[in-house]
Design a protein around this motif. Structure first.
Motif, mmCIF file in Angstrom:
data_model
loop_
_atom_site.group_PDB
_atom_site.id
_atom_site.type_symbol
_atom_site.label_atom_id
_atom_site.label_comp_id
_atom_site.label_asym_id
_atom_site.label_seq_id
_atom_site.Cartn_x
_atom_site.Cartn_y
_atom_site.Cartn_z
ATOM 1 N N GLU A 120 0.822 -1.205 0.000
ATOM 2 C CA GLU A 120 0.000 0.000 0.000
ATOM 3 C C GLU A 120 0.859 1.261 0.000
ATOM 4 O O GLU A 120 0.509 2.250 -0.655
ATOM 5 C CB GLU A 120 -0.933 -0.001 1.209
ATOM 6 C CG GLU A 120 -2.207 -0.790 1.012
ATOM 7 C CD GLU A 120 -3.410 -0.083 1.616
ATOM 8 O OE1 GLU A 120 -3.263 0.469 2.710
ATOM 9 O OE2 GLU A 120 -4.476 -0.094 0.970
ATOM 10 N N ARG B 74 -9.837 -8.524 9.682
ATOM 11 C CA ARG B 74 -9.306 -7.170 9.471
ATOM 12 C C ARG B 74 -8.536 -7.076 8.157
ATOM 13 O O ARG B 74 -8.681 -6.100 7.402
ATOM 14 C CB ARG B 74 -8.410 -6.766 10.644
ATOM 15 C CG ARG B 74 -9.164 -6.329 11.882
ATOM 16 C CD ARG B 74 -8.249 -5.676 12.892
ATOM 17 N NE ARG B 74 -7.286 -6.611 13.432
ATOM 18 C CZ ARG B 74 -7.468 -7.339 14.526
ATOM 19 N NH1 ARG B 74 -8.620 -7.244 15.184
ATOM 20 N NH2 ARG B 74 -6.546 -8.168 14.974
ATOM 21 N N LYS C 250 -9.334 -4.887 4.726
ATOM 22 C CA LYS C 250 -8.394 -3.988 4.070
ATOM 23 C C LYS C 250 -8.264 -4.319 2.585
ATOM 24 O O LYS C 250 -8.182 -3.411 1.738
ATOM 25 C CB LYS C 250 -7.025 -4.071 4.742
ATOM 26 C CG LYS C 250 -6.997 -3.490 6.154
ATOM 27 C CD LYS C 250 -5.605 -3.605 6.768
ATOM 28 C CE LYS C 250 -5.579 -3.008 8.165
ATOM 29 N NZ LYS C 250 -4.230 -3.121 8.805
ATOM 30 N N ASP D 2 -11.347 -2.987 0.892
ATOM 31 C CA ASP D 2 -11.268 -1.533 0.751
ATOM 32 C C ASP D 2 -10.325 -1.148 -0.388
ATOM 33 O O ASP D 2 -10.623 -0.236 -1.176
ATOM 34 C CB ASP D 2 -10.782 -0.893 2.050
ATOM 35 C CG ASP D 2 -11.807 -1.021 3.169
ATOM 36 O OD1 ASP D 2 -12.991 -1.266 2.863
ATOM 37 O OD2 ASP D 2 -11.408 -0.887 4.340
#
Length: 231
Positions: A56, A202, A206, A209
């Motif tokens: 990312e 989680r 991510k 998203d």
């Protein structure tokens, strides 16, 4: 106070009935395998967090998407958001040469990223069902050994001329050991199942998203091309 050798835990395990010994063996194997899964899954989750953070940071650094795609490893070696990106961008480039419809391109990209996300879900949740099984089944397996030991204590009482604690103590002790071993196997399994499930949730959130954000970037890219062609 020194423990009588006949009441020591190793002696009680060795002298336990065959059924109770089998219960203890099953629980021991389940506990060992669950710890193997715990350590292996913990390592996978830690590596997935580091890989996602590194990807990312590079993705949002402003690097050209074509350059980023070329620098990513082969699909079999990618994981996490990097895998989702590679699957989506590959499909984007493939459909871009076959159709002029932005809707068709974006639908194909979304399907490819959804498949990649599903594979990441399978990878992250691998063997967690086993932990859940150990966590839920171990207390009952230990309870079965407990019940069997109590039954043995009653049988020994029925055959004894005089009921004494020494008559039933070994049976009750081996029954309680079976209960303790069931809890020993179940407690770590349920703790780490909840922890690893939450961590995988989680990470998958991510990835999802990222897929939505990447889809929006490609959508703007196609709109820009359409506006340029119209001009």
């Amino acid at each position: 106070m020194p423990v009588n050798d006949s009441m020591s835990i190793p002696h009680l395990i060795m002298s336990a009935s065959t059924v109770v010994q089998l219960v203890m063996l099953i629980l021991t194997i389940g506990s060992i395998l669950s710890w193997v899964v715990i350590f292996q899954r913990t390592f996978v989750m830690r590596r997935a967090r580091r890989t996602h953070q590194a990807f990312e940071e590079r993705f949002w650094s402003g690097v050209d998407l074509n350059e980023l795609y070329r620098d990513t490893p082969a699909e079999q070696e990618t994981q996490g958001a990097e895998h989702v990106f590679r699957a989506g961008f590959r499909e984007f480039n493939r459909l871009l040469t076959k159709t002029r419809s932005p809707e068709a391109i974006l639908d194909g990209v979304q399907r490819s990223m959804r498949v990649a996300w599903s594979r990441e879900e399978d990878r992250l949740t691998l063997h967690l069902v086993f932990l859940a099984t150990v966590a839920s089944a171990s207390p009952y397996i230990g309870l079965f050994g407990t019940v069997w030991g109590i039954m043995g204590s009653f049988q020994s009482l029925s055959m004894a001329q005089q009921a004494t604690l020494a008559t039933v103590a070994p049976w009750i002790a081996e029954a309680l050991i079976a209960t303790a071993m069931g809890l020993f196997a179940a407690i770590p399994a349920v703790i780490f199942y909840n922890r690893l499930s939450a961590e995988s949730g989680r990470l998958l959130g991510k990835y999802e998203d990222f897929a939505e954000e990447f889809h929006s970037i490609l959508h703007r890219n196609l709109q820009g091309r359409g506006d340029a062609d119209a001009a």
